[in-house]
Write a protein that holds these residues in place. Structure first.
Motif, PDB file in Angstrom:
ATOM      1  N   VAL A 203       0.831  -1.200   0.000  1.00 13.58           N
ATOM      2  CA  VAL A 203       0.000   0.000   0.000  1.00 13.58           C
ATOM      3  C   VAL A 203       0.870   1.257   0.000  1.00 13.58           C
ATOM      4  O   VAL A 203       0.616   2.210  -0.742  1.00 13.58           O
ATOM      5  CB  VAL A 203      -0.949  -0.004   1.217  1.00 13.58           C
ATOM      6  CG1 VAL A 203      -1.658   1.343   1.365  1.00 13.58           C
ATOM      7  CG2 VAL A 203      -1.981  -1.122   1.073  1.00 13.58           C
ATOM      8  N   ALA A 204       1.918   1.260   0.829  1.00  7.89           N
ATOM      9  CA  ALA A 204       2.807   2.421   0.901  1.00  7.89           C
ATOM     10  C   ALA A 204       3.500   2.668  -0.437  1.00  7.89           C
ATOM     11  O   ALA A 204       3.661   3.809  -0.872  1.00  7.89           O
ATOM     12  CB  ALA A 204       3.843   2.224   2.006  1.00  7.89           C
ATOM     13  N   ASP A 205       3.898   1.598  -1.102  1.00  7.84           N
ATOM     14  CA  ASP A 205       4.550   1.726  -2.405  1.00  7.84           C
ATOM     15  C   ASP A 205       3.576   2.303  -3.430  1.00  7.84           C
ATOM     16  O   ASP A 205       3.939   3.159  -4.242  1.00  7.84           O
ATOM     17  CB  ASP A 205       5.057   0.362  -2.871  1.00  7.84           C
ATOM     18  CG  ASP A 205       5.965   0.461  -4.094  1.00  7.84           C
ATOM     19  OD1 ASP A 205       6.725   1.450  -4.194  1.00  7.84           O
ATOM     20  OD2 ASP A 205       5.906  -0.445  -4.942  1.00  7.84           O
ATOM     21  N   ALA A 206       2.319   1.848  -3.387  1.00  2.91           N
ATOM     22  CA  ALA A 206       1.306   2.350  -4.317  1.00  2.91           C
ATOM     23  C   ALA A 206       1.038   3.833  -4.077  1.00  2.91           C
ATOM     24  O   ALA A 206       0.930   4.623  -5.026  1.00  2.91           O
ATOM     25  CB  ALA A 206       0.016   1.549  -4.169  1.00  2.91           C
ATOM     26  N   VAL A 207       0.936   4.221  -2.807  1.00  3.06           N
ATOM     27  CA  VAL A 207       0.647   5.613  -2.479  1.00  3.06           C
ATOM     28  C   VAL A 207       1.787   6.527  -2.910  1.00  3.06           C
ATOM     29  O   VAL A 207       1.589   7.525  -3.602  1.00  3.06           O
ATOM     30  CB  VAL A 207       0.387   5.780  -0.963  1.00  3.06           C
ATOM     31  CG1 VAL A 207       0.326   7.257  -0.596  1.00  3.06           C
ATOM     32  CG2 VAL A 207      -0.920   5.094  -0.584  1.00  3.06           C
ATOM     33  N   THR A 208       3.000   6.189  -2.492  1.00  7.02           N
ATOM     34  CA  THR A 208       4.128   7.095  -2.731  1.00  7.02           C
ATOM     35  C   THR A 208       4.545   7.156  -4.199  1.00  7.02           C
ATOM     36  O   THR A 208       5.049   8.185  -4.653  1.00  7.02           O
ATOM     37  CB  THR A 208       5.342   6.690  -1.880  1.00  7.02           C
ATOM     38  OG1 THR A 208       5.679   5.320  -2.156  1.00  7.02           O
ATOM     39  CG2 THR A 208       5.038   6.847  -0.396  1.00  7.02           C
ATOM     40  N   ALA A 209       4.317   6.083  -4.966  1.00  8.03           N
ATOM     41  CA  ALA A 209       4.750   6.067  -6.356  1.00  8.03           C
ATOM     42  C   ALA A 209       4.002   7.082  -7.206  1.00  8.03           C
ATOM     43  O   ALA A 209       4.525   7.564  -8.207  1.00  8.03           O
ATOM     44  CB  ALA A 209       4.570   4.669  -6.941  1.00  8.03           C
ATOM     45  N   GLY A 210       2.781   7.415  -6.822  1.00 11.03           N
ATOM     46  CA  GLY A 210       2.001   8.365  -7.621  1.00 11.03           C
ATOM     47  C   GLY A 210       1.786   9.682  -6.925  1.00 11.03           C
ATOM     48  O   GLY A 210       0.856  10.408  -7.249  1.00 11.03           O
ATOM     49  N   LEU A 211       2.652  10.015  -5.960  1.00 13.52           N
ATOM     50  CA  LEU A 211       2.393  11.145  -5.068  1.00 13.52           C
ATOM     51  C   LEU A 211       3.328  12.325  -5.315  1.00 13.52           C
ATOM     52  O   LEU A 211       4.526  12.164  -5.505  1.00 13.52           O
ATOM     53  CB  LEU A 211       2.550  10.680  -3.621  1.00 13.52           C
ATOM     54  CG  LEU A 211       1.941  11.549  -2.526  1.00 13.52           C
ATOM     55  CD1 LEU A 211       0.425  11.569  -2.634  1.00 13.52           C
ATOM     56  CD2 LEU A 211       2.353  11.028  -1.155  1.00 13.52           C
ATOM     57  N   THR A 212       2.730  13.529  -5.291  1.00 15.31           N
ATOM     58  CA  THR A 212       3.491  14.774  -5.238  1.00 15.31           C
ATOM     59  C   THR A 212       2.980  15.550  -4.034  1.00 15.31           C
ATOM     60  O   THR A 212       1.767  15.656  -3.830  1.00 15.31           O
ATOM     61  CB  THR A 212       3.302  15.614  -6.508  1.00 15.31           C
ATOM     62  OG1 THR A 212       3.765  14.883  -7.646  1.00 15.31           O
ATOM     63  CG2 THR A 212       4.077  16.929  -6.417  1.00 15.31           C
ATOM     64  N   THR A 213       3.894  16.072  -3.231  1.00 16.81           N
ATOM     65  CA  THR A 213       3.503  16.801  -2.021  1.00 16.81           C
ATOM     66  C   THR A 213       4.210  18.147  -1.965  1.00 16.81           C
ATOM     67  O   THR A 213       5.096  18.447  -2.776  1.00 16.81           O
ATOM     68  CB  THR A 213       3.884  16.012  -0.756  1.00 16.81           C
ATOM     69  OG1 THR A 213       5.315  16.081  -0.574  1.00 16.81           O
ATOM     70  CG2 THR A 213       3.461  14.556  -0.845  1.00 16.81           C
ATOM     71  N   ASP A 214       3.828  18.959  -0.979  1.00 12.66           N
ATOM     72  CA  ASP A 214       4.651  20.121  -0.656  1.00 12.66           C
ATOM     73  C   ASP A 214       5.857  19.628   0.129  1.00 12.66           C
ATOM     74  O   ASP A 214       5.910  18.464   0.555  1.00 12.66           O
ATOM     75  CB  ASP A 214       3.843  21.136   0.152  1.00 12.66           C
ATOM     76  CG  ASP A 214       3.458  20.614   1.518  1.00 12.66           C
ATOM     77  OD1 ASP A 214       4.110  21.010   2.500  1.00 12.66           O
ATOM     78  OD2 ASP A 214       2.533  19.776   1.608  1.00 12.66           O
TER      79      ASP A 214
END
Length: 347
Positions: free
Chosen positions: A280-291
């Protein structure tokens, strides 16, 4: 029997036991080293997945004030103050996965999903406010990486802000519209959303009417459904197969998905299943852009842990009050004073 294999009290050779213990110790040490190396690699991989934008530096001090945080009487290692987060769903990233799911390339960036997530003090309740992409707004001048700025625009489509100035302009436009300071920014792309749903084993939703949308490739009968990632993404994008075909119908489906995802996350048993947690963490972070305030795994984990008591039934979903735009029946504008009162309640 050799001198090194003298008999012990029980008649067993005593010289071999130290060698066996030594071998076991070396094996255990090796396993610990490998485990630590694997954990280190996993952390590095997840941390490296995250992309970020320095929104605070780009916008400077010309912004709404931050909410005043009242110190908690109970000391807690986790943050507990109220928080406002702009969450965007976009097709901005190029790549085969996004192209296969209908995503655009970097030259055609769009943000068709925009939600302001307000976490109450204590972080046990939340309000999610959707902003229709078809809302006509005043788009302020936004700084660009080149040092120049975009021209302000009046009566512009809300989602044009992301198209002309990326995350920085999206945040600036939301703050201008709402008067609410965005403490953080989160953006997830098409493939990241679909991977997250798949990593969770799908989501359960109940549709109140048949959905027949050739553009999103989704065809569902009214009723309860278990959706995989591709189907959930299609549901989030559907607008032509429901209601009057406007963005307001799609927002209702997106809000239903938010609650379905929260319910799935709460019941997934991630803390007791390290393999599932990593997936789940890999799925979330792979498509994520944050401040830059959320651009590390430690910061994201801290935010997630601070929401441990936030369940789906404690999340209120609403849409910014709007009315049909006087000059264009296909567009909407904020309905005042109702919209202003909603935003004031989140400050």
């Amino acid at each position: 029997m050799t001198r090194h294999e003298e008999q012990g009290d029980a008649g067993r050779p005593v010289g071999r036991r130290p060698r066996a213990l030594k071998a076991a110790g070396l094996a255990l040490a090796g396993a610990l080293v490998l485990g630590a190396a694997a954990a280190g690699w996993a952390y590095w991989h997840l941390d490296r997945n995250i992309s970020s934008v320095d929104i605070n530096s780009a916008l400077g001090d010309d912004r709404p004030p931050r909410a005043v945080v009242t110190p908690s009487a109970n000391a807690s290692p986790l943050p507990t103050g109220s928080l406002n987060i702009l969450v965007l769903g976009s097709d901005s990233r190029s790549g085969d996965a996004n192209q296969e799911l209908g995503g655009g390339d970097s030259d055609g960036a769009r943000s068709d999903t925009a939600m302001v997530v307000h976490l109450d003090a204590g972080r046990t309740r939340a309000t999610v406010v959707s902003i229709p992409r078809d809302t006509l707004v005043t788009r302020p001048s936004c700084p660009l990486p080149s040092g120049a700025g975009t021209a302000p625009a009046y009566g512009a489509m809300f989602n044009s802000a992301y198209a002309v100035g990326g995350p920085v302009c999206a945040v600036k436009t939301v703050e201008t519209l709402t008067g609410v300071r965005m403490d953080h920014y989160l953006e997830i792309d098409f493939s990241g959303f679909a991977r997250l749903v798949d990593a969770l084993g799908g989501v359960d939703v109940t549709t109140g009417e048949d959905i027949d949308d050739d553009q999103s490739h989704l065809h569902l009968r009214a009723g309860r459904h278990h959706l995989d990632g591709k189907q959930a993404l299609a549901l989030a994008r559907t607008r032509h197969g429901i209601g009057d075909g406007s963005d307001l119908g799609r927002i209702g489906l997106q809000q239903m998905l938010v609650k379905a995802l929260l319910a799935r996350l709460s019941g997934a048993g991630l803390l007791t299943d390290p393999a599932k947690l990593y997936e789940v963490a890999d799925a979330v972070t792979a498509g994520l852009t944050t401040d830059t305030g959320l651009d590390s795994l430690n910061e994201l984990v801290s935010l997630g842990r601070s929401l441990r008591e936030l369940t789906a039934d404690r999340v209120r979903t609403v849409t910014m009050p709007v009315v049909t735009a006087p000059a264009d029946p296909n567009r909407v504008v904020a309905d005042e004073p109702a919209a202003g009162e909603l935003w004031a309640s989140l400050r």
